[in-house]
Design a protein around this motif. Structure first.
Motif, short mmCIF file in Angstrom:
data_model
loop_
_atom_site.label_atom_id
_atom_site.label_comp_id
_atom_site.label_asym_id
_atom_site.label_seq_id
_atom_site.Cartn_x
_atom_site.Cartn_y
_atom_site.Cartn_z
N ILE A 1 0.82 -1.22 0.00
CA ILE A 1 0.00 0.00 0.00
C ILE A 1 0.85 1.27 0.00
O ILE A 1 0.65 2.18 -0.81
N PHE A 2 1.83 1.34 0.90
CA PHE A 2 2.64 2.55 1.01
C PHE A 2 3.41 2.88 -0.26
O PHE A 2 3.48 4.05 -0.65
N PRO B 1 3.87 12.27 0.37
CA PRO B 1 5.17 12.13 1.06
C PRO B 1 5.10 11.36 2.37
O PRO B 1 6.09 10.75 2.77
N GLU B 2 3.96 11.36 3.05
CA GLU B 2 3.85 10.67 4.34
C GLU B 2 4.12 9.17 4.23
O GLU B 2 4.50 8.52 5.21
N PHE B 3 3.91 8.61 3.03
CA PHE B 3 4.00 7.16 2.84
C PHE B 3 5.30 6.71 2.19
O PHE B 3 5.47 5.53 1.91
N PRO C 1 14.22 11.35 2.73
CA PRO C 1 13.93 10.72 4.02
C PRO C 1 12.59 9.99 4.02
O PRO C 1 11.71 10.28 3.22
N ALA C 2 12.46 9.06 4.94
CA ALA C 2 11.20 8.31 5.06
C ALA C 2 10.08 9.24 5.48
O ALA C 2 10.27 10.21 6.21
N GLY C 3 8.87 8.94 4.99
CA GLY C 3 7.70 9.72 5.37
C GLY C 3 7.34 9.51 6.83
O GLY C 3 7.73 8.53 7.46
N HIS D 1 -0.38 7.27 15.62
CA HIS D 1 -0.31 6.69 14.28
C HIS D 1 -1.67 6.16 13.82
O HIS D 1 -2.07 6.38 12.67
N LEU D 2 -2.37 5.49 14.70
CA LEU D 2 -3.66 4.91 14.33
C LEU D 2 -4.64 5.99 13.89
O LEU D 2 -5.43 5.79 12.96
N ASP D 3 -4.59 7.14 14.54
CA ASP D 3 -5.46 8.27 14.15
C ASP D 3 -4.93 8.99 12.91
O ASP D 3 -5.68 9.28 11.98
N GLN D 4 -3.63 9.28 12.92
CA GLN D 4 -3.06 10.10 11.84
C GLN D 4 -3.13 9.40 10.49
O GLN D 4 -3.39 10.04 9.47
N GLU D 5 -2.90 8.11 10.47
CA GLU D 5 -2.93 7.38 9.20
C GLU D 5 -4.34 7.43 8.60
O GLU D 5 -4.50 7.66 7.39
N VAL D 6 -5.35 7.25 9.43
CA VAL D 6 -6.73 7.31 8.95
C VAL D 6 -7.06 8.72 8.47
O VAL D 6 -7.65 8.91 7.40
#
Length: 206
Positions: A107-108, A116-118, A128-130, A179-184
């Motif tokens: 997915i990423f 860029p986050e992914f 750099p990593a997202g 992370h659980l909130d931000q990713e959604v």
């Protein structure tokens, strides 16, 4: 990383200064143009990944709350044996590891082409990593030690102490729940429409 599908948050403020002379428009960032409202069908298509992701994340939140609630109260749930309680923790780590593995393999990389986050970063990753990828690494740094402790408890190498378990959960809990909130939130319709067409959204395999 850990929130129902339609939740949202955030905000910051600043200080006042004497008025400065007007500058040319080239030195001032133009606000993003306001996008037209989405139709119900457009919203459904653009919000699909957020809904699906939140379904999995709610499972992780429920499991986390069972475990952490026991640590805070000083006693495990009355309907769980010691073995069941330890297994609940081990299942959480196993499901998170599998979930993150699928995301980073399938997915990423796709989402990271535009978002860029992914992005994975490093060799061939274009910088750099997202942020969401970095959060995975931070989660696993603490989660791996938590898993090792629970395995020792299950193998009766050490006795389970809820105060010790809480310390180990505190080392990765804040980043997991963020992370659980931000990713959604990153996958919600109003953000996804900035990067993807309807056809592209329908083609994303999740």
């Amino acid at each position: 990383m850990a929130a129902p599908c339609d939740g949202q948050d955030a905000a910051k403020a600043g200080a006042s200064k004497p008025a400065a002379p007007e500058t040319s428009s080239s030195s001032t960032a133009d606000p993003e143009p306001e996008l037209p409202p989405l139709s119900p069908e457009q919203f459904r298509v653009y919000n699909r990944l957020a809904v699906t992701m939140n379904y999995f994340h709610d499972h992780f939140r429920r499991s986390w709350n069972i475990l952490y609630g026991a640590c805070e109260s000083g006693r495990r749930p009355s309907n769980m044996s010691l073995k069941q309680f330890i297994d609940e923790g081990l299942h959480l780590t196993q499901y998170l590891t599998a979930h993150h593995g699928i995301e980073e393999a399938h997915i990423f990389p796709l989402l990271g082409r535009k978002m860029p986050e992914f992005r994975s970063g490093g060799k061939g990753g274009g910088g750099p990593a997202g942020e969401l990828v970095r959060q995975h690494r931070q989660i696993h740094a603490g989660m791996d030690m938590f898993e090792e402790y629970l395995r020792k408890c299950r193998n009766r190498e050490v006795e389970l102490e809820l105060s010790v378990m809480k310390e180990k959960m505190d080392s990765w809990g804040p980043v997991l729940l963020t992370h659980l909130d931000q990713e959604v939130d990153t996958l919600r319709a109003e953000n996804m429409r900035k990067y993807w067409t309807m056809e592209e959204m329908r083609a994303i395999p999740m």
